[in-house]
Design a protein around this motif. Structure first.
Motif, short mmCIF file in Angstrom:
data_model
loop_
_atom_site.label_atom_id
_atom_site.label_comp_id
_atom_site.label_asym_id
_atom_site.label_seq_id
_atom_site.Cartn_x
_atom_site.Cartn_y
_atom_site.Cartn_z
N LEU A 119 45.81 -67.04 12.02
CA LEU A 119 44.48 -66.81 11.81
C LEU A 119 43.84 -65.67 11.38
CD1 LEU A 119 43.48 -68.72 15.08
CD2 LEU A 119 43.85 -69.68 12.82
N PRO A 120 42.85 -65.58 10.57
CA PRO A 120 42.31 -64.39 10.27
C PRO A 120 42.01 -63.33 11.39
CG PRO A 120 41.45 -66.06 8.89
CD PRO A 120 42.04 -66.56 10.31
N VAL A 121 42.13 -62.08 11.36
CA VAL A 121 41.72 -61.20 12.38
C VAL A 121 40.38 -60.71 12.16
CG1 VAL A 121 42.22 -59.11 13.38
CG2 VAL A 121 44.12 -60.79 12.89
N VAL A 122 39.66 -60.94 13.23
CA VAL A 122 38.31 -60.09 12.98
C VAL A 122 38.08 -59.13 13.89
CG1 VAL A 122 37.16 -62.58 12.32
CG2 VAL A 122 36.66 -61.72 14.68
N LYS A 123 37.67 -57.83 13.57
CA LYS A 123 37.46 -56.87 14.63
C LYS A 123 36.43 -56.83 15.29
CE LYS A 123 41.04 -54.03 12.94
NZ LYS A 123 41.80 -54.51 12.19
N ALA A 124 36.68 -56.46 16.72
CA ALA A 124 35.46 -56.37 17.66
C ALA A 124 35.71 -54.77 18.21
CB ALA A 124 35.60 -57.19 18.69
N VAL A 125 35.30 -53.76 17.25
CA VAL A 125 35.54 -52.37 17.24
C VAL A 125 34.03 -51.69 17.11
CG1 VAL A 125 37.85 -52.21 17.15
CG2 VAL A 125 36.38 -52.09 15.07
#
Lengths: 139, 435
Positions: free
Chosen positions: B429-435
């Protein structure tokens, strides 16, 4: 989309009202054919043509229950509203944040201490990839 | 643009909608870093260029260029390469096609990235519909499309070309709202090979007869063209003059893909019937591949209910990678039947279905892993095709690729620069950053 592979029910939207119809969601006319099991596709996917599943990396949204490794259901066709959790493009990366449109500036806010706001200087610079509708949180 | 007079009434027209640089646009839809930079997509085994972004075209890179010739200079010119990711392209294609169908009176999926649509309205209204369609596809999938509208398929294709080449039209061209003098000027400028179905060999022959531009062909005598060339080219002449005469085709092939699709006069309402339909399409496709000396690496199967059906709406579709590139009817049938199996809703009236094969290559380019198995199974082909009813579909018949299966294909083709299969593999799956 093989991951969600049950039927993709929805009613066609007349072009003139497509946005209104999209916003309202499609009730499922195929319900008559339902075989009795709970079908997550039916309840979690409003429109299969615009729905994607993404995986979270990082803990900046932990305060709202979105944690490292969780999957999110994202609808790219929804209009991002004030307070929505969105996937936005920040420095070429897909980034999950809460969108705040109410103030002087557009803000992409984290939901954990220690993560500063991302300020969007101009509305034209805001690039929302999609709106998060669900979090599949691992407990 | 001058308003035509008298104002024309609402009429049925044909639109041709296609995705700009489809493979590249699919890659960009999930990777914002690729926006505005030169990108090429490579053929199976990363051999040569099969798709280019506008920026890559501007660098002078041609389709078919071997990758090894570009590899060294790529970093210097900022060129980014991707292996073909047909699972992704197949899935996004079926999303686009389903969405387009919502706006149309009828739909003919023409290839992995283009579709004819029947639209109705006044000329201005049709232009607005074109813009609505373009916005909807961009919002739902992130893919840019162009819309060409005309009275015939050939003119719709030509309008689409004008839309692509003239940025100020913002991706939509309705020939009827254009200044007729402007259309005339374009037709006298564009070589005859710029038309749908006129290849370079035909172009050379036409040129020898003094027919070198679109306007020349439009002015040609249809009877003469039929005598000297073919009924097909005669149809092009008639279509350029506004007489629609190119029928719907159930079978279409080009270098990139092979499509078998059909609308049913009597709806298909059971899983068993749908399995038969899929099996027949796959066998037809196999025969066609065999004739062309080609093999396919990816199969997309899809079906749909009528958009006017009050009773039910269901649009199943699935894209699977085959165990190895193949033209084997057994393997293709199993894949087509199995891919759609779990998604077909029993009792729902399906009015259309199709099979698309992509990732085509010349036979012999790959070792055949499935040959031995197939020889065994060919003997009881009919029985086998009728029996693939395991609810895990493709996974159960050794295609461990569809849906929830985590098995990897035994096919270890070189795909060194592949993006993740963002929409068909849970582990990618596409990775979304939580940073």
């Amino acid at each position: 989309m093989a991951v969600f592979s049950a039927d993709r029910s929805r009613r066609p939207a007349p072009p003139s009202e497509s946005d209104a119809a999209t916003a309202a969601g499609f009730p499922s006319p195929a319900r008559d054919y339902f075989d009795g099991r709970i079908d997550l596709n039916r309840h979690l996917i409003r429109d299969p043509t615009s729905t994607y599943v993404v995986r979270v990396e990082g803990d900046s949204m932990a305060g709202t229950g979105i944690c490292n490794g969780d999957e999110l259901i994202v609808d790219r066709s929804l209009t991002p509203r004030d307070g929505a959790v969105v996937v936005a493009v920040v420095d070429g990366e897909l980034t999950v944040r809460r969108l705040l449109l109410g103030g002087q500036r557009i803000v992409l806010r984290a939901e954990s201490p220690g993560y500063p706001d991302i300020l969007v200087a101009e509305p034209s610079e805001l690039s929302v990839w999609g709106v998060v509708t669900r979090c599949l949180h691992h407990v | 643009m001058s308003e035509p007079s008298p104002p024309p009434a609402a009429a049925q027209r044909i639109a041709l909608v296609d995705v700009n640089s489809f493979y590249v646009s699919c890659e960009r839809a999930f990777d914002p870093k690729l926006a505005g930079v030169p990108v090429v997509v490579l053929s199976n085994n990363d051999g040569c260029v099969v798709a280019r972004s506008d920026e890559a075209k501007a660098l002078g890179i041609k389709t078919g260029t071997p990758w090894f010739k570009l590899a060294e200079s790529a970093p210097r010119v900022g060129l980014i390469q991707r292996s073909s990711n047909y699972e992704l392209y197949g899935d996004l294609s079926s999303r686009v096609m389903e969405l387009l169908g919502r706006y149309a009176l009828w739909q003919e999926v023409y290839s992995i990235d283009e579709s004819f649509l029947g639209l109705a309205g006044t000329p201005r209204d049709l232009e607005a519909q074109g813009a609505t369609i373009r916005t909807a596809v961009a919002r739902h999938t992130g893919l840019p499309v162009c819309v060409g509208i005309g009275t015939t398929k050939t003119l719709a294709k030509f309008a689409n070309r004008i839309a692509k080449q003239n940025r100020h039209l913002q991706g939509v061209c309705n020939l009827e709202t254009m200044d007729p003098a402007a259309v005339e000027a374009i037709m006298s400028r564009v070589p005859v090979t710029g038309l749908w179905g006129v290849g370079s060999r035909l172009g050379t022959k036409l040129d020898a007869m003094g027919i070198s531009t679109v306007a020349d062909l439009r002015a040609a005598d249809p009877a003469l063209i039929r005598r000297k060339f073919s009924v097909t080219l005669q149809r092009t002449v008639l279509e350029l003059n506004g007489t629609a005469c190119i029928p719907h085709e159930d079978e279409r092939a080009d270098r990139k893909q092979l499509i078998f699709s059909r609308s049913f006069s009597t709806p298909v309402t059971t899983g068993a019937e749908m399995r038969q339909v899929m099996s027949i399409y796959a066998q037809q496709a196999a025969a066609r591949l065999e004739r062309e000396g080609q093999q396919a690496s990816i199969l997309t199967a899809y079906a749909g209910t009528s958009h006017f059906s009050e009773r039910a709406a269901s649009f199943p579709s699935a894209t699977v990678r085959l165990p190895s590139p193949t033209s084997d009817p057994v393997v293709l049938s199993r894949a087509a039947v199995g891919a759609l199996e779990s998604q077909v809703v029993e009792g729902v009236p399906y009015t259309k279905a199709g099979v698309m094969l992509s990732g085509l290559e010349s036979a012999g380019a790959q070792p055949l892993f499935e040959e031995f198995v197939s020889a065994q199974e060919r003997r009881n082909l009919g029985e086998l095709l009728g029996k693939v009813t395991d609810k895990y579909g493709a996974a159960s018949i050794g295609l461990g690729l569809a849906g929830m299966s985590t098995a990897t294909p035994e096919w270890t083709m070189s795909r060194r620069y592949s993006s993740p299969r963002y929409t068909t593999e849970w582990s990618e799956l596409p990775v979304v950053k939580a940073v």
